[in-house]
Design a protein around this motif. Structure first.
Motif, PDB file in Angstrom:
ATOM      1  N   LEU A   1       0.838  -1.204   0.000  1.00  0.00           N
ATOM      2  CA  LEU A   1       0.000   0.000   0.000  1.00  0.00           C
ATOM      3  C   LEU A   1       0.872   1.253   0.000  1.00  0.00           C
ATOM      4  O   LEU A   1       0.602   2.224  -0.714  1.00  0.00           O
ATOM      5  N   PHE A   2       1.927   1.197   0.804  1.00  0.00           N
ATOM      6  CA  PHE A   2       2.873   2.321   0.843  1.00  0.00           C
ATOM      7  C   PHE A   2       3.497   2.528  -0.532  1.00  0.00           C
ATOM      8  O   PHE A   2       3.595   3.657  -1.026  1.00  0.00           O
ATOM      9  N   ALA A   3       3.912   1.428  -1.167  1.00  0.00           N
ATOM     10  CA  ALA A   3       4.538   1.515  -2.487  1.00  0.00           C
ATOM     11  C   ALA A   3       3.585   2.164  -3.481  1.00  0.00           C
ATOM     12  O   ALA A   3       3.968   3.058  -4.243  1.00  0.00           O
ATOM     13  N   PHE A   4       2.305   1.736  -3.451  1.00  0.00           N
ATOM     14  CA  PHE A   4       1.336   2.310  -4.383  1.00  0.00           C
ATOM     15  C   PHE A   4       1.133   3.800  -4.107  1.00  0.00           C
ATOM     16  O   PHE A   4       1.126   4.622  -5.018  1.00  0.00           O
ATOM     17  N   ALA A   5       0.955   4.128  -2.810  1.00  0.00           N
ATOM     18  CA  ALA A   5       0.712   5.528  -2.441  1.00  0.00           C
ATOM     19  C   ALA A   5       1.871   6.407  -2.865  1.00  0.00           C
ATOM     20  O   ALA A   5       1.676   7.513  -3.373  1.00  0.00           O
ATOM     21  N   LEU A   6       3.085   5.918  -2.697  1.00  0.00           N
ATOM     22  CA  LEU A   6       4.264   6.709  -3.066  1.00  0.00           C
ATOM     23  C   LEU A   6       4.287   6.958  -4.579  1.00  0.00           C
ATOM     24  O   LEU A   6       4.491   8.080  -5.030  1.00  0.00           O
ATOM     25  N   GLY A   7       4.037   5.918  -5.354  1.00  0.00           N
ATOM     26  CA  GLY A   7       4.040   6.076  -6.807  1.00  0.00           C
ATOM     27  C   GLY A   7       2.918   6.972  -7.287  1.00  0.00           C
ATOM     28  O   GLY A   7       3.130   7.901  -8.061  1.00  0.00           O
ATOM     29  N   PHE A   8       1.704   6.710  -6.802  1.00  0.00           N
ATOM     30  CA  PHE A   8       0.532   7.480  -7.223  1.00  0.00           C
ATOM     31  C   PHE A   8       0.647   8.935  -6.761  1.00  0.00           C
ATOM     32  O   PHE A   8       0.469   9.865  -7.548  1.00  0.00           O
ATOM     33  N   GLY A   9       0.968   9.101  -5.466  1.00  0.00           N
ATOM     34  CA  GLY A   9       0.970  10.438  -4.866  1.00  0.00           C
ATOM     35  C   GLY A   9       2.025  11.356  -5.450  1.00  0.00           C
ATOM     36  O   GLY A   9       1.805  12.558  -5.577  1.00  0.00           O
ATOM     37  N   THR A  10       3.197  10.802  -5.807  1.00  0.00           N
ATOM     38  CA  THR A  10       4.229  11.683  -6.339  1.00  0.00           C
ATOM     39  C   THR A  10       3.991  12.007  -7.803  1.00  0.00           C
ATOM     40  O   THR A  10       4.569  12.935  -8.333  1.00  0.00           O
ATOM     41  N   THR A  11       3.148  11.248  -8.473  1.00  0.00           N
ATOM     42  CA  THR A  11       2.961  11.454  -9.913  1.00  0.00           C
ATOM     43  C   THR A  11       1.757  12.322 -10.231  1.00  0.00           C
ATOM     44  O   THR A  11       1.803  13.135 -11.145  1.00  0.00           O
ATOM     45  N   VAL A  12       0.682  12.161  -9.461  1.00  0.00           N
ATOM     46  CA  VAL A  12      -0.595  12.740  -9.885  1.00  0.00           C
ATOM     47  C   VAL A  12      -0.527  14.263 -10.003  1.00  0.00           C
ATOM     48  O   VAL A  12      -1.203  14.851 -10.840  1.00  0.00           O
ATOM     49  N   ALA A  13       0.326  14.916  -9.180  1.00  0.00           N
ATOM     50  CA  ALA A  13       0.396  16.379  -9.223  1.00  0.00           C
ATOM     51  C   ALA A  13       1.641  16.882  -9.932  1.00  0.00           C
ATOM     52  O   ALA A  13       1.937  18.073  -9.897  1.00  0.00           O
ATOM     53  N   GLU A  14       2.372  15.993 -10.572  1.00  0.00           N
ATOM     54  CA  GLU A  14       3.623  16.364 -11.233  1.00  0.00           C
ATOM     55  C   GLU A  14       3.383  17.401 -12.346  1.00  0.00           C
ATOM     56  O   GLU A  14       2.625  17.147 -13.281  1.00  0.00           O
ATOM     57  N   PRO A  15       4.030  18.589 -12.255  1.00  0.00           N
ATOM     58  CA  PRO A  15       3.752  19.654 -13.219  1.00  0.00           C
ATOM     59  C   PRO A  15       4.027  19.242 -14.671  1.00  0.00           C
ATOM     60  O   PRO A  15       3.241  19.592 -15.567  1.00  0.00           O
ATOM     61  N   ALA A  16       5.110  18.503 -14.893  1.00  0.00           N
ATOM     62  CA  ALA A  16       5.422  18.090 -16.269  1.00  0.00           C
ATOM     63  C   ALA A  16       4.313  17.219 -16.837  1.00  0.00           C
ATOM     64  O   ALA A  16       3.976  17.302 -18.015  1.00  0.00           O
ATOM     65  N   LEU A  17       3.724  16.406 -15.971  1.00  0.00           N
ATOM     66  CA  LEU A  17       2.633  15.533 -16.420  1.00  0.00           C
ATOM     67  C   LEU A  17       1.379  16.346 -16.734  1.00  0.00           C
ATOM     68  O   LEU A  17       0.697  16.087 -17.731  1.00  0.00           O
ATOM     69  N   LEU A  18       1.092  17.347 -15.885  1.00  0.00           N
ATOM     70  CA  LEU A  18      -0.057  18.225 -16.139  1.00  0.00           C
ATOM     71  C   LEU A  18       0.043  18.829 -17.539  1.00  0.00           C
ATOM     72  O   LEU A  18      -0.925  18.843 -18.295  1.00  0.00           O
ATOM     73  N   LYS A  19       1.248  19.295 -17.864  1.00  0.00           N
ATOM     74  CA  LYS A  19       1.448  19.968 -19.138  1.00  0.00           C
ATOM     75  C   LYS A  19       1.209  19.010 -20.306  1.00  0.00           C
ATOM     76  O   LYS A  19       0.514  19.332 -21.261  1.00  0.00           O
ATOM     77  N   ILE A  20       1.800  17.833 -20.186  1.00  0.00           N
ATOM     78  CA  ILE A  20       1.690  16.866 -21.282  1.00  0.00           C
ATOM     79  C   ILE A  20       0.244  16.396 -21.442  1.00  0.00           C
ATOM     80  O   ILE A  20      -0.238  16.196 -22.559  1.00  0.00           O
ATOM     81  N   ALA A  21      -0.489  16.270 -20.315  1.00  0.00           N
ATOM     82  CA  ALA A  21      -1.875  15.817 -20.383  1.00  0.00           C
ATOM     83  C   ALA A  21      -2.747  16.854 -21.094  1.00  0.00           C
ATOM     84  O   ALA A  21      -3.627  16.513 -21.887  1.00  0.00           O
ATOM     85  N   GLU A  22      -2.470  18.146 -20.825  1.00  0.00           N
ATOM     86  CA  GLU A  22      -3.241  19.201 -21.490  1.00  0.00           C
ATOM     87  C   GLU A  22      -2.977  19.200 -22.997  1.00  0.00           C
ATOM     88  O   GLU A  22      -3.902  19.300 -23.804  1.00  0.00           O
ATOM     89  N   GLU A  23      -1.690  19.079 -23.359  1.00  0.00           N
ATOM     90  CA  GLU A  23      -1.352  19.035 -24.785  1.00  0.00           C
ATOM     91  C   GLU A  23      -2.030  17.851 -25.463  1.00  0.00           C
ATOM     92  O   GLU A  23      -2.534  17.958 -26.575  1.00  0.00           O
ATOM     93  N   ALA A  24      -2.035  16.728 -24.750  1.00  0.00           N
ATOM     94  CA  ALA A  24      -2.627  15.515 -25.313  1.00  0.00           C
ATOM     95  C   ALA A  24      -4.117  15.697 -25.558  1.00  0.00           C
ATOM     96  O   ALA A  24      -4.649  15.228 -26.563  1.00  0.00           O
ATOM     97  N   ALA A  25      -4.798  16.436 -24.654  1.00  0.00           N
ATOM     98  CA  ALA A  25      -6.234  16.666 -24.816  1.00  0.00           C
ATOM     99  C   ALA A  25      -6.507  17.483 -26.068  1.00  0.00           C
ATOM    100  O   ALA A  25      -7.462  17.219 -26.807  1.00  0.00           O
ATOM    101  N   VAL A  26      -5.638  18.478 -26.323  1.00  0.00           N
ATOM    102  CA  VAL A  26      -5.800  19.302 -27.518  1.00  0.00           C
ATOM    103  C   VAL A  26      -5.641  18.440 -28.773  1.00  0.00           C
ATOM    104  O   VAL A  26      -6.420  18.527 -29.725  1.00  0.00           O
ATOM    105  N   ILE A  27      -4.622  17.583 -28.767  1.00  0.00           N
ATOM    106  CA  ILE A  27      -4.391  16.698 -29.907  1.00  0.00           C
ATOM    107  C   ILE A  27      -5.593  15.785 -30.131  1.00  0.00           C
ATOM    108  O   ILE A  27      -6.059  15.592 -31.257  1.00  0.00           O
ATOM    109  N   ALA A  28      -6.111  15.241 -29.029  1.00  0.00           N
ATOM    110  CA  ALA A  28      -7.247  14.321 -29.145  1.00  0.00           C
ATOM    111  C   ALA A  28      -8.462  15.046 -29.716  1.00  0.00           C
ATOM    112  O   ALA A  28      -9.196  14.501 -30.542  1.00  0.00           O
ATOM    113  N   ALA A  29      -8.665  16.307 -29.287  1.00  0.00           N
ATOM    114  CA  ALA A  29      -9.810  17.063 -29.787  1.00  0.00           C
ATOM    115  C   ALA A  29      -9.643  17.368 -31.273  1.00  0.00           C
ATOM    116  O   ALA A  29     -10.578  17.236 -32.054  1.00  0.00           O
TER     117      ALA A  29
END
Lengths: 243, 256
Positions: free
Chosen positions: A87-115
């Motif tokens: 559970l700790f391993a999952f929380a560490l992986g999930f928690g450190t990634t979900v708010a990662e700024p680089a990921l936010l940026k790439i996800a937004e770009e991806a949404a534009v491409i998908a649209a």
């Protein structure tokens, strides 16, 4: 006095770490593009901040992040509860990634491409939903990766079988997934591991491998980050296929 | 000066928001599940503060000095005038891109040397291997891998060939090397693929990809701009295994 000397030495190390970038940028600006360096004062102040910041970061690594990660690995090994460790391993992986700024940026770009590609409608809501979905997909995949990596250390599975299995997963998914998502999926593997996550996860792996009898920290301790950069590719292509 | 200070505080708050969930997970498990006190609570707190302030200064300095100039240069080097894309010939010859390739390789190399997470892994690898892997040996091996990767990734954007061919070929090479390389390096080599691309490398490399794909006729920045990071995470795996193979081969030669 010893402290000052120590600090001066690590300051010098950081200076050396930064030197190549300064040389490259200077060479291209002055020799290739033949233009003066704009805002020289800002460049100097900025470089000073970078050197100072890097020095503090490396000190903090040795004082806090490494001992924390390794200490928790030993404590979990002593406690001997597998569900809590996973559970700790999952929380560490999930928690450190979900708010990662680089990921936010790439996800937004991806949404534009998908649209633009007609995979979702052009509206702002559907784009936001798409990029949130992508972000959670990546975070879940990283949590899953750390869980798998921890299990591997406990069981002593050779790292290459899992990695090669992952590569096959990527190959199969590439053949099946829509073309628009492939570039984003491949890149999402690279952006997930942030500067704070890497030292923590590395120390956790090395700590676990040293606390368990019969495991070698060199062959078994590393590898967690490799999983964390491989699973997002597979999961993101899966996400692209579902939508 | 006032504006700089508010900006600094903004960046500090941003970093704190990044660190907060991590700290909550760590301390939550430490105190609620493990129920053990920290060994050196004062040192850990000071260390965490140093990481926080250090990372903030680092990002602030990059934003102030290196990113604007690096991004501007990536745009200038890929501008149609410098690339000499004439009106008659839509496609420029490969040697017109010489400076682009050189820039791609050298920016890949130099940003990797300054990458804080790679420094962290190199420190740990040096400790764990008992000094057999030197910090600089690993860092330079990774940086060479990133340099080759970014240069080849730029070639892919310029030539417009599909990304997955390159990645699949890379996978085959990695698998072959895995069979031959010393066992102790394999996990570390796979890890070095993931650590190379973070704070310093990604923004500059992304600017390069965007510049190339928007200025070369027939390329779509939306589709072709991606993929450089994938190259930068694949090639260090090969270069680190090659580094281990080379040093094993050298020590075997010496002992003969």
């Amino acid at each position: 006095m010893r402290l000052i000397k120590h600090f001066a030495a690590s300051l010098f190390n950081s200076l050396r770490d930064l030197a190549p970038i300064v040389i490259v940028i200077g060479f291209f600006q002055l020799v290739v593009l033949q233009q003066p360096i704009p805002n020289l004062g800002g460049l100097l102040i900025g470089s000073l901040l970078v050197v100072l910041g890097l020095t503090l970061f490396v000190q903090g690594l040795n004082l806090a992040l490494f001992p924390l990660g390794e200490g928790m690995a030993w404590d979990f090994a002593r406690k001997g509860s597998l569900p809590w460790l996973l559970l700790f391993a999952f929380a560490l992986g999930f928690g450190t990634t979900v708010a990662e700024p680089a990921l936010l940026k790439i996800a937004e770009e991806a949404a534009v491409i998908a649209a633009n590609g007609g995979m979702i409608t052009q509206s702002a809501e559907s784009q936001a939903a798409y990029s949130d979905g992508l972000r959670y997909t990546v975070a879940i995949s990283v949590g899953f990766a750390i869980v798998l990596g921890v299990l591997r250390i406990l069981k002593g599975w050779p790292v290459q079988y899992l990695i090669i299995g992952g590569y096959l997963g990527v190959v199969v998914m590439t053949a099946l997934a829509p073309a628009e998502i492939i570039g984003i999926a491949y890149d999402s593997g690279g952006v997930t591991t942030s500067t704070i996550t890497v030292p923590l996860v590395t120390a956790l792996g090395v700590g676990l491998a040293s606390s368990i009898k019969g495991r070698n920290p060199m062959t078994d301790g590393f590898g967690l980050i490799a999983f964390a950069s491989l699973t997002p590719m597979i999961f993101v292509m899966g996400y692209g296929m579902l939508l | 000066m006032n504006g700089a200070l508010t900006h600094f505080i903004e960046v500090l708050l941003g970093t704190m928001l990044d660190v907060l969930p991590i700290a909550a997970i760590l301390f939550g498990f430490q105190f609620l599940v493990l129920r053990r006190p920290l060994k050196n609570p004062r040192e850990v707190l000071i260390g965490l503060l140093m990481v926080l302030v250090g990372l903030t200064l680092f990002l602030e300095g990059l934003d102030l000095a290196l990113f604007p100039l690096g991004e501007l240069m990536a745009a200038q080097l890929t501008s149609p005038e410098l690339l000499d894309i004439g009106s008659e010939s839509l496609q420029a010859e490969w040697h017109h891109y010489f400076w682009v390739y050189l820039f791609a390789a050298s920016i890949g190399f130099s940003t990797t040397i300054a990458e804080p997470s790679l420094i962290a892994v190199a420190i740990k690898a040096n400790q764990v291997s008992g000094g057999a892997i030197t910090q600089w040996g690993l860092r330079i091996a990774v940086a060479i891998g990133v340099a080759l990767g970014i240069a080849l990734g730029s070639y892919r954007i310029i030539s417009g060939t599909p990304l997955h061919w390159y990645i699949m070929t890379g996978y085959v090479v990695v698998m072959l090397q895995t069979l031959l390389a010393p066992r102790s390096i394999i996990a570390l080599a796979y890890d070095s693929g993931g650590v190379t691309t973070s704070t310093v490398t990604v923004p500059l490399v992304a600017a390069l990809g965007l510049g190339l794909s928007s200025n070369i006729p027939g390329r779509n920045p939306m589709l072709d701009g991606f993929g450089l990071i994938a190259f930068a995470s694949l090639f260090p795996i090969m270069s680190v295994m090659a580094y281990a193979q080379l040093s094993e081969w050298r020590s075997r030669k010496r002992s003969q």
